[in-house]
Design a protein around this motif. Structure first.
Motif, PDB file in Angstrom:
ATOM      1  N   ASP A 148      -4.298  -2.571  -6.292  1.00 15.43           N
ATOM      2  CA  ASP A 148      -4.172  -2.716  -4.840  1.00 15.43           C
ATOM      3  C   ASP A 148      -4.307  -1.363  -4.134  1.00 15.43           C
ATOM      4  O   ASP A 148      -4.894  -1.272  -3.058  1.00 15.43           O
ATOM      5  CB  ASP A 148      -2.820  -3.325  -4.482  1.00 15.43           C
ATOM      6  CG  ASP A 148      -2.738  -4.811  -4.786  1.00 15.43           C
ATOM      7  OD1 ASP A 148      -3.805  -5.460  -4.840  1.00 15.43           O
ATOM      8  OD2 ASP A 148      -1.628  -5.326  -4.972  1.00 15.43           O
ATOM      9  N   LYS A 181     -11.403  -4.589  -8.955  1.00 13.80           N
ATOM     10  CA  LYS A 181     -10.867  -4.847  -7.613  1.00 13.80           C
ATOM     11  C   LYS A 181     -10.684  -3.535  -6.855  1.00 13.80           C
ATOM     12  O   LYS A 181     -11.042  -3.429  -5.672  1.00 13.80           O
ATOM     13  CB  LYS A 181      -9.532  -5.581  -7.704  1.00 13.80           C
ATOM     14  CG  LYS A 181      -8.877  -5.843  -6.352  1.00 13.80           C
ATOM     15  CD  LYS A 181      -7.594  -6.637  -6.486  1.00 13.80           C
ATOM     16  CE  LYS A 181      -6.482  -5.806  -7.073  1.00 13.80           C
ATOM     17  NZ  LYS A 181      -5.181  -6.531  -7.047  1.00 13.80           N
ATOM     18  N   ARG A 237     -12.558  -2.224  -3.439  1.00 15.85           N
ATOM     19  CA  ARG A 237     -11.813  -1.805  -2.251  1.00 15.85           C
ATOM     20  C   ARG A 237     -12.230  -0.400  -1.814  1.00 15.85           C
ATOM     21  O   ARG A 237     -12.329  -0.122  -0.614  1.00 15.85           O
ATOM     22  CB  ARG A 237     -10.311  -1.831  -2.536  1.00 15.85           C
ATOM     23  CG  ARG A 237      -9.709  -3.229  -2.521  1.00 15.85           C
ATOM     24  CD  ARG A 237      -8.233  -3.204  -2.905  1.00 15.85           C
ATOM     25  NE  ARG A 237      -7.641  -4.520  -2.725  1.00 15.85           N
ATOM     26  CZ  ARG A 237      -6.725  -4.817  -1.808  1.00 15.85           C
ATOM     27  NH1 ARG A 237      -6.284  -3.878  -1.007  1.00 15.85           N
ATOM     28  NH2 ARG A 237      -6.242  -6.036  -1.713  1.00 15.85           N
ATOM     29  N   ALA A 258      -6.007   1.250  -5.018  1.00 20.13           N
ATOM     30  CA  ALA A 258      -7.443   1.578  -4.993  1.00 20.13           C
ATOM     31  C   ALA A 258      -7.718   3.055  -4.690  1.00 20.13           C
ATOM     32  O   ALA A 258      -8.557   3.392  -3.854  1.00 20.13           O
ATOM     33  CB  ALA A 258      -8.165   0.688  -3.986  1.00 20.13           C
ATOM     34  N   GLN A 305       0.819  -1.214   0.000  1.00 20.00           N
ATOM     35  CA  GLN A 305       0.000   0.000   0.000  1.00 20.00           C
ATOM     36  C   GLN A 305       0.857   1.270   0.000  1.00 20.00           C
ATOM     37  O   GLN A 305       0.593   2.234   0.745  1.00 20.00           O
ATOM     38  CB  GLN A 305      -0.944   0.008   1.204  1.00 20.00           C
ATOM     39  CG  GLN A 305      -2.079  -1.001   1.112  1.00 20.00           C
ATOM     40  CD  GLN A 305      -3.064  -0.655  -0.015  1.00 20.00           C
ATOM     41  OE1 GLN A 305      -3.759   0.359   0.055  1.00 20.00           O
ATOM     42  NE2 GLN A 305      -3.113  -1.481  -1.032  1.00 20.00           N
ATOM     43  N   LYS A 331      -6.659  -9.099   2.470  1.00 15.92           N
ATOM     44  CA  LYS A 331      -6.793 -10.316   1.679  1.00 15.92           C
ATOM     45  C   LYS A 331      -6.590 -11.525   2.592  1.00 15.92           C
ATOM     46  O   LYS A 331      -5.562 -11.662   3.249  1.00 15.92           O
ATOM     47  CB  LYS A 331      -5.756 -10.341   0.559  1.00 15.92           C
ATOM     48  CG  LYS A 331      -5.847 -11.568  -0.340  1.00 15.92           C
ATOM     49  CD  LYS A 331      -4.791 -11.510  -1.418  1.00 15.92           C
ATOM     50  CE  LYS A 331      -4.858 -12.755  -2.320  1.00 15.92           C
ATOM     51  NZ  LYS A 331      -3.811 -12.713  -3.374  1.00 15.92           N
ATOM     52  N   VAL A 372      -9.788  -3.569   4.611  1.00 17.03           N
ATOM     53  CA  VAL A 372      -9.579  -4.359   3.406  1.00 17.03           C
ATOM     54  C   VAL A 372      -8.320  -5.203   3.563  1.00 17.03           C
ATOM     55  O   VAL A 372      -7.199  -4.714   3.475  1.00 17.03           O
ATOM     56  CB  VAL A 372      -9.442  -3.457   2.162  1.00 17.03           C
ATOM     57  CG1 VAL A 372      -9.267  -4.309   0.915  1.00 17.03           C
ATOM     58  CG2 VAL A 372     -10.652  -2.557   2.037  1.00 17.03           C
ATOM     59  N   LYS A 402     -13.634   0.615   1.839  1.00 20.64           N
ATOM     60  CA  LYS A 402     -13.014   1.652   2.667  1.00 20.64           C
ATOM     61  C   LYS A 402     -14.018   2.731   3.032  1.00 20.64           C
ATOM     62  O   LYS A 402     -14.046   3.228   4.160  1.00 20.64           O
ATOM     63  CB  LYS A 402     -11.835   2.274   1.913  1.00 20.64           C
ATOM     64  CG  LYS A 402     -10.619   1.368   1.785  1.00 20.64           C
ATOM     65  CD  LYS A 402      -9.515   2.063   1.009  1.00 20.64           C
ATOM     66  CE  LYS A 402      -8.296   1.163   0.848  1.00 20.64           C
ATOM     67  NZ  LYS A 402      -7.216   1.833   0.052  1.00 20.64           N
TER      68      LYS A 402
END
Length: 282
Positions: free
Chosen positions: A153, A185, A189, A155, A124, A201, A199, A193
């Motif tokens: 990822d 995806k 997410r 997002a 992230q 996995k 969030v 959020k």
């Protein structure tokens, strides 16, 4: 699992027979002994791919204990020898590796670049959007695809725009499909959020339960993801309590129980189990 002692396993990592080295590396799965770090790092350059991968996985699962030494080795490594160190660093899930992965997005080896940009998404590293986006211009298709996945990822509105721009500029239909998947995806997410959900996995419980037999360390790490996201399933919390009890890790068991009590505050049946367990510990 094999029955080699720790010392025997370390010694046999350098054996000429690949079967012996495979047995040795399997014996070290889940190890948390700091003295294993250097031999395992050496094993990431083994002639056998299975040994290299397993060594990197073990190092990654050692987390904070191994991260500084891995960073040092990664910074000095070159070519293919750097690939499995990159994988190990990614698996530590430690934010201190971010600057090293940013630099590695320009590494000469495509395999290192691929792992590096993928790691930035999984970690992230939203502040490194530009570094991730630059990989969309990489000569290697796999690196470009990893960049798309990482943007998914993150997002963010910015990362989604970067994916859409890449999709528009690309002719390859498979790549466009990957872009569409990443956008979906990312949007999912974003919604999670926005609703205040964490969030994270998670891996199916059945898979983690099997890891308890072969890689306790990894099993704990994956159960903790359920706790981190405060999942409404009580099984991960119960399994973690059992595993921490076996390891005589009182503090972590209490932490998991207290989190479960918070999560299941409105479920009397599940709440009762954890309250009784906590009472026995006090």
């Amino acid at each position: 699992m094999t029955n080699l002692s720790f010392d025997d396993a370390i010694s046999k990592l350098s054996d000429e027979d690949v079967k012996v080295r495979k047995e040795a590396i399997e014996s070290l799965v889940g190890i948390t002994d700091e003295s294993a770090i250097e031999p395992l790092i050496k094993a990431t350059t083994d002639d056998n791919a299975q040994v290299r991968f397993k060594a990197a996985e073990i190092l990654g699962n050692m987390g904070e204990m191994a991260v500084d030494k891995l960073i040092e080795e990664f910074s000095n490594a070159e070519g293919k020898n750097k690939r499995f160190l990159a994988f190990a660093l990614k698996e530590t899930e430690n934010s201190k590796v971010v600057p090293y992965f940013v630099e590695a997005t320009e590494d000469e080896d495509f395999g290192v670049r691929k792992v590096a940009v993928r790691a930035l998404g999984e970690l992230q590293a939203a502040d490194e959007l530009d570094s991730i986006s630059r990989c969309l211009q990489d000569e290697d298709w796999g690196v470009r695809l990893a960049a798309i996945q990482s943007l998914g990822d993150l997002a963010t509105d910015e990362s989604i725009k970067a994916i859409k721009d890449a999709r528009k500029a690309e002719k390859d239909e498979d790549f466009k499909k990957s872009c569409n998947k990443a956008i979906k995806k990312a949007q999912k997410r974003q919604k999670a959020k926005a609703s205040g959900k964490s969030v994270v996995k998670v891996i199916p419980m059945s898979t983690i339960k099997e890891w308890e037999k072969t890689n306790m360390q990894k099993a704990i790490k994956e159960y903790e993801r359920y706790v981190e996201s405060k999942q409404a399933k009580d099984a991960p919390y119960k399994r973690l309590c059992v595993l921490y009890r076996k390891a005589n890790d009182y503090d972590n068991e209490v932490r998991v129980i207290e989190t479960a009590i918070e999560v299941f505050a409105d479920n009397d049946k599940k709440l009762s189990y954890f309250e009784k367990r906590l009472a026995k510990l006090k």
